[in-house]
Design a protein around this motif. Structure first.
Motif, short mmCIF file in Angstrom:
data_model
loop_
_atom_site.label_atom_id
_atom_site.label_comp_id
_atom_site.label_asym_id
_atom_site.label_seq_id
_atom_site.Cartn_x
_atom_site.Cartn_y
_atom_site.Cartn_z
N ARG A 172 0.85 -1.20 0.00
CA ARG A 172 0.00 0.00 0.00
C ARG A 172 0.88 1.25 0.00
O ARG A 172 1.89 1.31 0.70
CB ARG A 172 -0.91 0.00 1.23
N ASP A 229 -3.24 4.56 0.07
CA ASP A 229 -3.85 3.25 0.30
C ASP A 229 -4.12 2.48 -1.00
O ASP A 229 -5.00 1.61 -1.04
CB ASP A 229 -5.16 3.39 1.10
N LEU A 252 -2.97 -0.30 -3.72
CA LEU A 252 -2.10 -1.46 -3.78
C LEU A 252 -1.29 -1.41 -5.07
O LEU A 252 -1.85 -1.47 -6.17
CB LEU A 252 -2.94 -2.75 -3.73
N GLN A 282 -7.72 -6.03 -2.08
CA GLN A 282 -8.49 -5.20 -1.15
C GLN A 282 -9.50 -6.05 -0.37
O GLN A 282 -9.74 -5.80 0.82
CB GLN A 282 -9.22 -4.09 -1.92
#
Length: 632
Positions: free
Chosen positions: A101, A105, A107, A131
């Motif tokens: 992350r 936030d 990925l 997620q």
């Protein structure tokens, strides 16, 4: 049966058991054949169990080795590669990757093993599956991803999975404490149902990996902080060393001043300390001292930069690699320094440039009285000229001597200007006026928010327009200029000062702010404001070309003008009054337009022309003594 047990003990391959089955089919006794088949099938089960046990032991050994490698790895990039390689081996998958992350936030892919398509670190892949795993805090897996209706698909991730031919997927969150660092993903290109042992091994690897990643990130941050501290320490040491050099250089320059060294020597000492080319220029921009030529400099542009430097009282970057530094003595402008270093100036170097300019200012002040240092414009001298009427002849002779010392001769024609900036920039305007007055061989002072300039010249209007245009362009703001002159001698200074101020006030009253004019440009209004009330000068300035033409060519243009205005600006009626053909009047009016300009019939000029005609008539009467005298 004993044979089966022996094979199990020896961990024989499956081919050995298949040979026993062929032998069992050849047994004559049905009971014996059945017992042997059961024993072999049991052996298959035991052998498979032993295989899984060996595989699990190998995977655990691999996991332990990887954990040991992770404790020894400090670089985050290398650590992620170790984890992905281990992940592929412990459960024998085709593809493995780690997504971490970022600050938003998101990925992002950080490391991958086994890809057959082009992937770049930083890509956003498998975001949906990752997620979901992070949200649940537990492993998430599927035997056939694209056909699993329970998963949330992602367009970008689905394209990648199709391109790689992936079927089975497992995503395990990398959790450290209460935070999820990212997700560990492994995949196979065939439909595969993972066992609990395999999922457990990946979870164990994820737990070890999360701790190692957190540790590596902290070490990376610590190394960055250490590097920043080392860099700060290096800069501090460099600054201290440069400050010592600065102190030594300043001391050398002061020593040169005390030993009465010339400006050239001081300039070379400063240029050597700064490793560059240095020029000292007077307020008009003329080079006084230079360690080398700078032929690519635009003198006009450098002068504009010097006005800003003096107004802000600080060094200013003229162009990349060239600095302009004001040379000041209190509020007095002594000139400016042009500095071009061979390397970029750091903070302490800029201080040394300022100290060099102060050394130049001190040198100039110490040598006050020589031709070089008397170049700066002195407001006090102008003020003394304006107060001359209240002083005696001795003070006048003293002023004449001082003017002679700086190269001014008021026996030659001069004009006087009152300048007022209308929308700010007053400080820059004062600095510019000092440089301009010096460059023109004049004087400057400031009174009641106005800048007063005494300049050589015989055309007050032209000088006013020149000053107004240059100052307006420099400030990018409107400037109002009232001018008077020309004058000669010390006695005319006070008179022209009064007339210039009156002209400025008249322009403001007439809503002509932002313009530049002399009293002559104001026509009859200028005649009224003039201290001398020069009627002849007014007549000549308004209708002089017409009078001169009549005198030279024996024409009657002046009479035609009088008749034209007397008949209400009617050419036909003027022709009747003059007893000539209307075409004659038309030709005369065309000649008048050629002499006075096409705009001579505008209302503002018509009034001045009529007044000038009347004053010319009265001047002729007064000169000749009777009404019927010659009017030419």
């Amino acid at each position: 049966m004993l044979t089966v047990l022996r094979l199990l003990a020896e961990e024989a391959p499956l081919e050995s058991y298949e040979e026993l089955l062929r032998r069992a089919s050849q047994e004559r006794s049905e009971a014996e054949r059945l017992r042997l088949e059961q024993a072999v099938r049991l052996a298959y089960v035991i052998n498979a169990f032993q295989g899984r046990r060996r595989q699990r032991e190998d995977a655990l050994a691999e996991l332990v080795d990887t954990a040991r490698d992770m404790t020894q790895q400090n670089d985050l990039g290398e650590l992620l590669k170790v984890i992905t390689r281990c992940l592929r081996r412990i459960i024998n998958t085709d593809f493995a990757c780690i997504c971490l992350r970022d600050e938003d936030d998101e990925l992002l892919l950080r490391a991958a093993e086994g890809a057959t398509t082009v992937i770049v670190p930083g890509m956003s892949l498998l975001r949906g599956l990752g997620q979901q795993a992070i949200a649940t805090g537990a492993p998430l897996w599927t035997a056939d991803y694209l056909r699993d209706p329970t998963l949330e698909n992602c367009r970008e991730g689905d394209e990648f999975i199709r391109a790689e031919g992936i079927k089975s997927l497992l995503a395990v969150p990398l959790v450290h404490g209460d935070s999820a660092l990212g997700v560990l993903v492994c995949a196979s290109r065939a439909v595969r149902h993972l066992t609990p042992d395999e999922i457990g091994l990946v979870c164990s690897l994820a737990a070890f990996g999360a701790v190692a990643i957190e540790r590596a990130e902290r070490l990376q941050d610590a190394r960055s902080e250490v590097t920043a501290l080392e860099l700060d320490g290096f800069h501090a040491r460099m600054t201290m060393a440069r400050l010592e050099q600065l102190g030594d250089a300043h001391g050398r320059m002061l020593g040169l001043l005390l030993s009465r060294a010339d400006l050239d020597t001081v300039a070379r000492a400063a240029a050597d300390a700064l490793d560059g080319t240095m020029q000292l220029r007077d307020p008009a921009g003329r080079v006084m001292v230079a360690t080398a030529d700078l032929p690519d400099l635009d003198d006009a542009a450098v002068a504009e930069t010097s006005w800003k430097a003096h107004a802000d009282r600080t060094p200013v970057v003229h162009k990349e690699g060239t600095w302009v530094v004001p040379v000041l003595a209190g509020a007095e402008n002594l000139g400016f320094v042009v500095m071009r270093p061979n390397a970029a100036l750091v903070g302490v170097d800029q201080q040394l440039v300022c100290l060099a300019s102060q050394s130049f200012a001190l040198h100039l002040l110490l040598q006050r009285g020589t031709a070089v240092t008397q170049a700066p414009v002195h407001d006090s001298l102008f003020d003394e000229l304006l107060a001359l009427s209240s002083r005696g002849p001795q003070q006048a002779r003293h002023l004449e001597q001082r003017l002679s010392e700086i190269g001014m001769n008021l026996a030659e024609p001069f004009v006087l200007l009152a300048v007022r900036p209308e929308s700010g920039g007053y400080g820059r305007a004062v600095v510019w006026a000092s440089s301009y007055a010096h460059g023109q061989g004049g004087l400057k002072t400031v009174q009641d928010g106005c800048i007063m300039l005494l300049l050589p010249g015989s055309d007050a209007s032209a000088v006013a327009r020149s000053v107004g245009g240059e100052l307006t362009s420099m400030l990018d703001q409107p400037v109002t200029v009232g001018a008077a002159g020309p004058g000669r001698g010390l006695g005319d200074v006070n008179r022209l000062h009064t007339e210039a101020v009156r002209c400025l006030e008249a322009l403001i009253t007439l809503d002509a702010t932002g313009s530049a004019s002399s009293l002559e440009d104001l026509g009859f209004m200028g005649l009224l404001l003039s201290e001398t009330h020069d009627a002849s000068g007014f007549v000549d300035s308004v209708i002089g070309p017409v009078l001169d033409y009549d005198r030279t060519h024996a024409t009657e243009l002046t009479e035609t003008l009088e008749a034209y205005f007397a008949t209400g600006s009617s050419p036909s009626k003027a022709a009747e009054t003059l007893h000539v053909h209307p075409n004659t009047v038309s030709r005369r009016l065309e000649r008048i337009s050629a002499l006075m300009g096409e705009k001579w019939q505008q209302p503002s000029r018509v009034l001045d022309i009529q007044l000038a005609l009347r004053m010319h008539r009265m001047r002729v009467v007064l000169r000749l003594g009777y009404p019927g005298a010659d009017r030419s």
